[in-house]
Design an enzyme around this catalytic site. Structure first.
Site, mmCIF file in Angstrom:
data_model
loop_
_atom_site.group_PDB
_atom_site.id
_atom_site.type_symbol
_atom_site.label_atom_id
_atom_site.label_comp_id
_atom_site.label_asym_id
_atom_site.label_seq_id
_atom_site.Cartn_x
_atom_site.Cartn_y
_atom_site.Cartn_z
ATOM 1 N N GLU A 167 0.841 -1.204 0.000
ATOM 2 C CA GLU A 167 0.000 0.000 0.000
ATOM 3 C C GLU A 167 0.876 1.254 0.000
ATOM 4 O OE1 GLU A 167 -3.917 1.537 2.568
ATOM 5 O OE2 GLU A 167 -2.614 -0.044 3.346
ATOM 6 N N LYS A 181 -9.238 3.195 -2.696
ATOM 7 C CA LYS A 181 -9.594 2.372 -1.546
ATOM 8 C C LYS A 181 -11.021 2.688 -1.119
ATOM 9 C CE LYS A 181 -7.468 0.915 2.861
ATOM 10 N NZ LYS A 181 -6.327 1.154 3.772
ATOM 11 N N CYS A 184 -5.772 -3.487 1.827
ATOM 12 C CA CYS A 184 -5.611 -3.596 3.283
ATOM 13 C C CYS A 184 -6.926 -3.732 4.052
ATOM 14 C CB CYS A 184 -4.797 -2.412 3.805
ATOM 15 S SG CYS A 184 -4.054 -2.709 5.433
#
Length: 729
Positions: free
Chosen positions: A45, A114, A175
């Site tokens: 990330e 995200k 994540c």
């Protein structure tokens, strides 16, 4: 015929704002992936800028420099003929997003923001980014000028989309999305996605890797598919250590797993899978197939690329990777490895001359010294394994171009300095333990007495005020006693920084030293330390580790590292040695604190992890501590809870100045990042105390009724005669 695809994921030791270094590590990971035949490379990330940039994410320069580095990666000849999944922050319509940028042959296929942001504990992503909380929605993103010149594209899709090749479909998670109740990989699987990527910035905590691995495994077990997990590794400039463990999992079975702790900056993990194994697995999942009809499809971005060789071509040298069990470290090993890797990253990037540690002869400073010893062992091991980067970093630190150590003690002799700062209150035993440990691990050790310095400060106060404080054991007040202890503790901090600046100079070496603190997480929580004493330092590798775990670590290290002197540290009574030792009195930490270290750990977990206030903590502890092996009464438990909250509250201000510590426990009281609570509160917690007293009264009243009945029943069960007057209505 089989459809074999080789996939690569990686652990990268990225550093916040080290754009060019991060670029080089990304390029190296791509080269290694291609050398292993991979057709897809997944990275951590925010790998271009580094995950832990914190408030630098508010600066437009960061986004411009990220695009600059991404352009250089995209335009590099080593990035051809492989699909790249790279993490970077992007501004779209004046809003900042945490994104994956997926490309192939100098063409950007998709920018995938995200969807769900991490926003608790150590994470503050909502402070910097906006979640793309619009599943399966996409817009048009217009590329910066410098990127247009490379890709010859004006715009690309941005949003929650998937990639479709000639032979499979790829979907990206980032994540936190793995941990959310409605993880995107489920909907993607129902829309035919077979390869899921997850790029993370997940940090190390003791005993937590199994939770992450179970979630990753479960992600592909329910619906089938291959899950490709990448992670940051190392210290990127703050309190966290990102613990790697990049892995590839097929249909719930682990095919490949990277290291959790190492000094390697770039680690690439690959596996070869058969796409038909995914399809066969899914054919057995009738419930999933029935669900597909209710799912709206994703927008697919097509790329004219076949990841597997042609179906009619059979290459006997290409075979699928066999499953293997997950690999976990014991907590003692995690303590030996995690903080050691963190210290090495901090040392080499700060470019200082090494570490200085006040070595008291107690178990906390002992544990810190052993962690440095573990770091030195890792350095030698990495050099022996051919890690040229570690060797170059070590030579740069030691200012010795020919330095090539074979022993950890040789490394310590150049990088590690310790000192026993004794007073008349110190014991011979602690002095000898400190000296023997320093000699065993190869540290440069200074043994000194500082009584003259302490006496000078006390005399100065006496001259200025006409009053001379004396210890409580000699008739002084508690105020005098505490002040005399604090003088010693604070003077050790002053001497630590003096020695850290000058000790290398005494040996003809350049540079200063980083001062190491050694207050454990339980003492920080209780506030059992002096503000601005020798716990005030540059770094504290054990500040997030409990006393119980430190003892277990030292016991493990005694045998693993062959350091027999460690047994004496384990057996010694924890003591600050700040008060005079007499025939009838030796200072004890647990007596001073009014609670054991085991109890402190319990208080800490209930306060932070379980989010308990005083009343809720009492209720939980009553059910646990009122039975064996504790058998505490309700009054005793209530008193312990009140005492803990009192001292926690009056000492909370100390956390505002604590040394940056390696984060290892969920109940860390670190005020600066992790535990955001006020530092001036009523330490009596009056309402909570009244509520606890009320519950204690109810418990006692109930016990007065039930205890006689219980005794009568016990007599009857044992066949004993029960007189009428003992019967209970």
């Amino acid at each position: 015929m089989a459809h074999f695809v080789t996939i690569a994921t990686c652990n990268l030791n990225q550093w916040a704002l080290d754009f060019e270094g991060n670029r080089d590590r990304i390029l190296e990971s791509i080269r290694v992936a291609k050398s292993k035949g991979a057709k897809l490379r997944v990275g951590p990330e925010l790998e271009i800028c580094g995950y832990g940039c914190l408030d630098h994410f508010g600066e437009n320069d960061l986004y411009e420099q990220s695009w600059q580095m991404y352009g250089e990666i995209l335009n590099h000849p080593d990035t051809d003929n492989i699909i790249l999944d790279i993490g970077m922050p992007i501004i779209h319509k004046s809003i900042k997003y945490n994104c994956r940028v997926i490309s192939f042959n100098k063409k950007i296929l998709l920018i995938r923001p995200k969807l769900h942001l991490a926003n608790d504990g150590n994470y503050r992503e909502m402070r910097y980014f906006t979640p793309w909380n619009r599943p399966k929605y996409h817009e048009t993103f217009y590329l910066p000028r410098e990127i247009k010149n490379i890709t010859h594209q004006t715009s690309v899709p941005i949003g929650d989309c998937v990639i479709e090749t000639m032979d499979t479909k790829i979907g990206a998670e980032t994540c936190e999305e793995l941990f959310t109740p409605q993880s995107p990989h489920i909907a993607m699987a129902l829309d035919g996605v077979e390869i899921f990527t997850n790029s993370s910035g997940s940090h190390h905590e003791l005993r937590k890797l199994d939770v992450r691995m179970e979630l990753i495994s479960g992600a592909s077990k329910k619906c089938g598919g291959v899950y490709v997990y990448a992670n940051q590794k190392g210290c990127d400039g703050d309190r966290l250590y990102y613990d790697g463990c990049a892995c590839i999992i097929l249909n719930g079975q682990i095919l490949a797993q990277g290291q959790q702790f190492s000094l390697d900056d770039v680690e690439v993990v690959t596996a070869t899978i058969n796409l038909n194994d995914i399809r066969s697995y899914r054919n057995q999942k009738s419930a999933a197939l029935q669900s597909t009809a209710s799912e709206n499809p994703y927008h697919s971005v097509f790329v004219d690329f076949e990841m597997s060789p042609p179906a009619l071509v059979f290459d006997p040298s290409v075979k699928p990777t066999e499953p293997r069990p997950a690999r976990y470290h014991k907590p003692e090993e995690e303590i030996a490895l995690g903080p050691a890797c963190w210290l090495w990253d901090y040392l080499r990037r700060s470019k200082t001359g090494g570490f200085f540690l006040p070595l008291s002869g107690g178990i906390d400073s002992c544990a810190t010294a052993v962690i440095v010893h573990s770091m030195c062992r890792l350095v030698v091991k990495s050099i022996d394994a051919g890690n040229e980067q570690v060797l170059q970093d070590l030579r740069a630190l030691t200012k010795s171009k020919d330095f090539h150590p074979k022993l950890s003690q040789t490394v310590a002799s150049r990088l590690f300095y310790t000192s026993y700062m004794g007073t008349e209150n110190s014991s011979k035993e602690t002095r000898e333990r400190a000296r023997d440990l320093a000699a065993k691990i190869g540290a440069n050790h200074v043994d000194l007495n500082m009584d003259s310095v302490v006496s000078s400060v006390v005399s100065l106060f006496e001259v200025a005020t006409g009053k001379k404080p004396i210890f409580k054991i000699f008739g002084g007040s508690q105020t005098e006693n505490l002040a005399l202890q604090n003088i010693q503790a604070r003077l050790r901090m002053i001497l630590s920084y003096l020695f850290a600046q000058l000790l290398p100079w005494t040996k003809g070496r350049e540079g200063g030293l980083l001062v190491l603190g050694s207050a454990n997480v339980d003492e920080c929580l209780r506030g059992y330390l002096t503000k601005y004493d020798c716990s005030s330092a540059d770094l504290n590798p054990i500040g997030g580790i409990s006393k119980t775990d430190l003892k277990a670590f030292i016991k493990w290290a005694e045998k693993k590292f062959n350091i027999p002197i460690l047994k004496e540290f384990i057996e010694a009574t924890p003591t600050a040695e700040l008060e005079p030792i007499t025939k009838d009195y030796v200072q004890s930490d647990e007596v001073d604190m009014g609670m054991t270290y085991e109890e402190l750990s319990a208080f800490g977990k209930l306060r932070k992890v379980d989010k308990c206030g005083p009343k809720a903590m009492f209720v939980k502890l009553y059910h646990e501590w009122s039975r064996p092996p504790y058998n505490y009464s309700a009054e005793v438990i209530a008193e312990k809870v009140k005492k803990f909250y009192f001292f926690y509250a009056i000492n909370r201000h100390k956390m505002t100045t604590m040394t940056p510590s390696y984060h290892a426990e969920q109940y860390s009281p670190d005020d600066n990042r992790f535990d955001l609570r006020p530092f001036l509160i009523n330490p009596r917690f009056p309402l909570a105390s009244k509520n606890i007293d009320s519950i204690v009264s109810e418990i006692n009243q109930r016990n007065r009724y039930h205890e006689p009945r219980a005794k009568v029943e016990e007599k009857k069960q044992n066949g004993l005669f029960v007189p009428k007057n003992e019967e209970v209505d």
